[in-house]
Design a protein around this motif. Sequence first.
Motif, short mmCIF file in Angstrom:
data_model
loop_
_atom_site.label_atom_id
_atom_site.label_comp_id
_atom_site.label_asym_id
_atom_site.label_seq_id
_atom_site.Cartn_x
_atom_site.Cartn_y
_atom_site.Cartn_z
N ASN A 74 0.83 -1.21 0.00
CA ASN A 74 0.00 0.00 0.00
C ASN A 74 0.86 1.26 0.00
N PHE A 75 1.93 1.26 0.80
CA PHE A 75 2.81 2.42 0.82
C PHE A 75 3.50 2.60 -0.54
N ASN A 76 3.92 1.51 -1.15
CA ASN A 76 4.53 1.60 -2.48
C ASN A 76 3.54 2.15 -3.49
N GLU A 77 2.27 1.70 -3.42
CA GLU A 77 1.23 2.19 -4.33
C GLU A 77 1.02 3.68 -4.14
N ILE A 78 0.98 4.12 -2.89
CA ILE A 78 0.81 5.55 -2.61
C ILE A 78 2.00 6.33 -3.13
N ASP A 79 3.21 5.82 -2.92
CA ASP A 79 4.41 6.51 -3.42
C ASP A 79 4.38 6.62 -4.94
N ARG A 80 3.97 5.56 -5.63
CA ARG A 80 3.87 5.62 -7.10
C ARG A 80 2.81 6.62 -7.54
N GLY A 81 1.67 6.66 -6.83
CA GLY A 81 0.62 7.62 -7.18
C GLY A 81 1.09 9.05 -6.98
N ILE A 82 1.82 9.30 -5.90
CA ILE A 82 2.35 10.65 -5.66
C ILE A 82 3.37 11.01 -6.73
N ALA A 83 4.20 10.06 -7.10
CA ALA A 83 5.21 10.33 -8.13
C ALA A 83 4.53 10.65 -9.47
N ARG A 84 3.45 9.92 -9.82
CA ARG A 84 2.74 10.22 -11.07
C ARG A 84 2.07 11.58 -11.02
N LEU A 85 1.50 11.93 -9.87
CA LEU A 85 0.87 13.25 -9.73
C LEU A 85 1.89 14.36 -9.85
N GLU A 86 3.10 14.13 -9.31
CA GLU A 86 4.14 15.15 -9.43
C GLU A 86 4.60 15.31 -10.88
N GLN A 87 4.64 14.20 -11.63
CA GLN A 87 5.06 14.27 -13.03
C GLN A 87 3.96 14.85 -13.92
N ASN A 88 2.72 14.45 -13.72
CA ASN A 88 1.58 14.92 -14.52
C ASN A 88 0.57 15.58 -13.61
N PRO A 89 0.69 16.90 -13.41
CA PRO A 89 -0.28 17.58 -12.54
C PRO A 89 -1.67 17.55 -13.20
#
Length: 190
Positions: free
Chosen positions: A100-115
């Motif tokens: 779950n933490f890895n999924e959240i980290d990936r989601g945050i990374a995608r949001l930072e790349q594609n606002p």
Amino acid sequence: MTMISDPDMPAIELGTQEVAAGKPSRKGTIGVVVAGAALVTLVNLTAAVYLYRGMNDLRVVETRLEQLGQFEQRIGARLDTINNGFQSRFEKLDSDLQANFNEIDRGIARLEQNPPLAASDEGMSAAEPTVVTTSTAEEAPAVAENMAEPDAIEMPRPPRKRAPAAAPPPNPAYQRIQQADGKVYYRKIN
């Protein structure tokens, strides 16, 4: 053979013997020996009975001690099984949390790349969803018509399927035991 008899001499009787003073008689000696032997025999029989009872009690105690050792082993095995069950559950929860933490980290990374495009023209031109609250049966066809219009209701996105997290490698301090019914237990190796 000639017998000389003196009439003044007392006659000797052969059947009676006189006991000398200070010497015990044979009957008394034999009686004392028999009484002593009977007493020794009685003491030996009593000691044998108590020894036999003690041996039986000792056998009973040894049997119970063996049963106690087996009981202790069964309890120890069950405690190990329960401990391993809890440990496997904690490990599963830990791996789920890590996933779950890895999924959240990936989601945050995608949001930072594609606002997200909050102020784009496409977002402004989309029709707002129509919410109709009805309480009568007459208005039900109207609700069905509104539901049939694709622009009227915006459907939520289906949730993405998560890739299952890789299982952690087995701990070498535990032995994995799988039973015929499919249950898996882990036992600690000493």
